[in-house]
Design a protein around this motif. Structure first.
Motif, short mmCIF file in Angstrom:
data_model
loop_
_atom_site.label_atom_id
_atom_site.label_comp_id
_atom_site.label_asym_id
_atom_site.label_seq_id
_atom_site.Cartn_x
_atom_site.Cartn_y
_atom_site.Cartn_z
N SER A 1 -32.31 -2.46 31.02
CA SER A 1 -31.75 -2.24 29.69
C SER A 1 -30.62 -3.21 29.37
CB SER A 1 -31.24 -0.80 29.56
OG SER A 1 -30.17 -0.56 30.45
N ILE B 1 -30.95 -5.11 25.65
CA ILE B 1 -31.95 -4.18 25.11
C ILE B 1 -31.29 -2.86 24.74
CG2 ILE B 1 -34.03 -2.85 25.67
CD1 ILE B 1 -34.82 -5.17 27.56
N HIS C 1 -29.79 -2.56 21.26
CA HIS C 1 -30.75 -2.32 20.19
C HIS C 1 -31.06 -0.82 20.09
CE1 HIS C 1 -31.85 -6.60 19.51
NE2 HIS C 1 -31.54 -6.73 20.80
N VAL C 2 -31.25 -0.19 21.25
CA VAL C 2 -31.55 1.25 21.26
C VAL C 2 -30.38 2.04 20.69
CG1 VAL C 2 -32.18 3.22 22.71
CG2 VAL C 2 -33.04 0.94 23.27
N ASP D 1 -35.55 1.32 27.48
CA ASP D 1 -36.31 0.06 27.39
C ASP D 1 -37.19 0.01 26.15
OD1 ASP D 1 -38.23 1.91 28.07
OD2 ASP D 1 -38.92 0.86 29.87
N PRO E 1 -36.65 -0.92 22.53
CA PRO E 1 -35.67 -1.45 21.57
C PRO E 1 -35.99 -1.26 20.11
CG PRO E 1 -36.99 -3.23 22.51
CD PRO E 1 -37.36 -1.98 23.26
#
Length: 204
Positions: free
Chosen positions: A24, A33, A36-37, A104, A106
């Motif tokens: 991540s 990543i 983004h999440v 993981d 995104p």
């Protein structure tokens, strides 16, 4: 939001196919990543937690509470979800729902929380999970804090499969389209990361 919901980003995987470490934290479009999440989750949750084991300071830049598994060994996402609902019961007792996503993924949809709540309410079921292309994503779902003791007993009995536990209680499924991209695309390998770079241009 009309329903109090806390988001939980599951970042406890071993990332074997990425060569180990925290996948991540790999960069996608110039940012981790996980960033983004987190950005996609913030607008649809009242609070946000990170489920991760080991030294929590490696995630300090995100400014999130980090909750570690209380189940010994690598027990998988169910253990992370239990840690999340236990944290809520202690720190946010007025929060009734936990929304889990994988660290993981995104391109998580920005309407994930409301659509999952709509699905479980319409079906009259206690749980809901996301799906795309006919495949259920059991780790991306809504969990009522009220079921935490049942989840604890289930884990203590050795159960590790998300799908079996959710099916036992009843789980509604909300389906998302996969065009222009699957919002639940997950980055497991270096090849996936290269594909995510391409897909990032399509994400909104």
């Amino acid at each position: 939001m009309t329903t109090t919901t806390c988001g939980l980003v599951l970042a406890g995987g071993l990332a074997r196919r990425m060569g180990g470490g925290d996948k991540s934290l790999r960069l996608l479009a110039g940012r981790p990543i996980l960033a983004h999440v987190v950005d996609r989750m913030r607008g649809q949750c009242d609070d946000l937690l990170l489920s991760a084991n080991g030294d929590p300071t490696r995630f300090a830049a995100f400014g999130l509470p980090v909750v570690a598994d209380t189940v010994p060994g690598f027990a998988g996402p169910l253990a992370g979800i239990l840690a999340g609902v236990d944290w809520l019961a202690e720190h946010r007792p007025d929060t009734a729902w936990l929304l889990s996503v994988a660290a993981d993924t995104p391109f998580i949809p920005r309407d994930l929380a409301p659509r999952l709540h709509e699905a479980r309410a319409a079906a009259g079921l206690p749980l809901a999970c996301a799906a795309s292309a006919g495949q259920a994503h059991h780790a991306i779902g809504l969990w009522p804090v009220s079921l935490r003791e049942d989840l604890r007993r289930t884990l203590a009995a050795g159960e590790r499969k998300l799908g079996r536990w959710t099916q036992a209680h009843g789980v509604a499924v909300a389906e998302w389209a996969v065009e222009p991209l699957d919002p639940f695309f997950n980055v497991n390998t270096p090849e996936d990361l290269r594909e995510a770079e391409r897909l990032a241009e399509l994400a909104s």
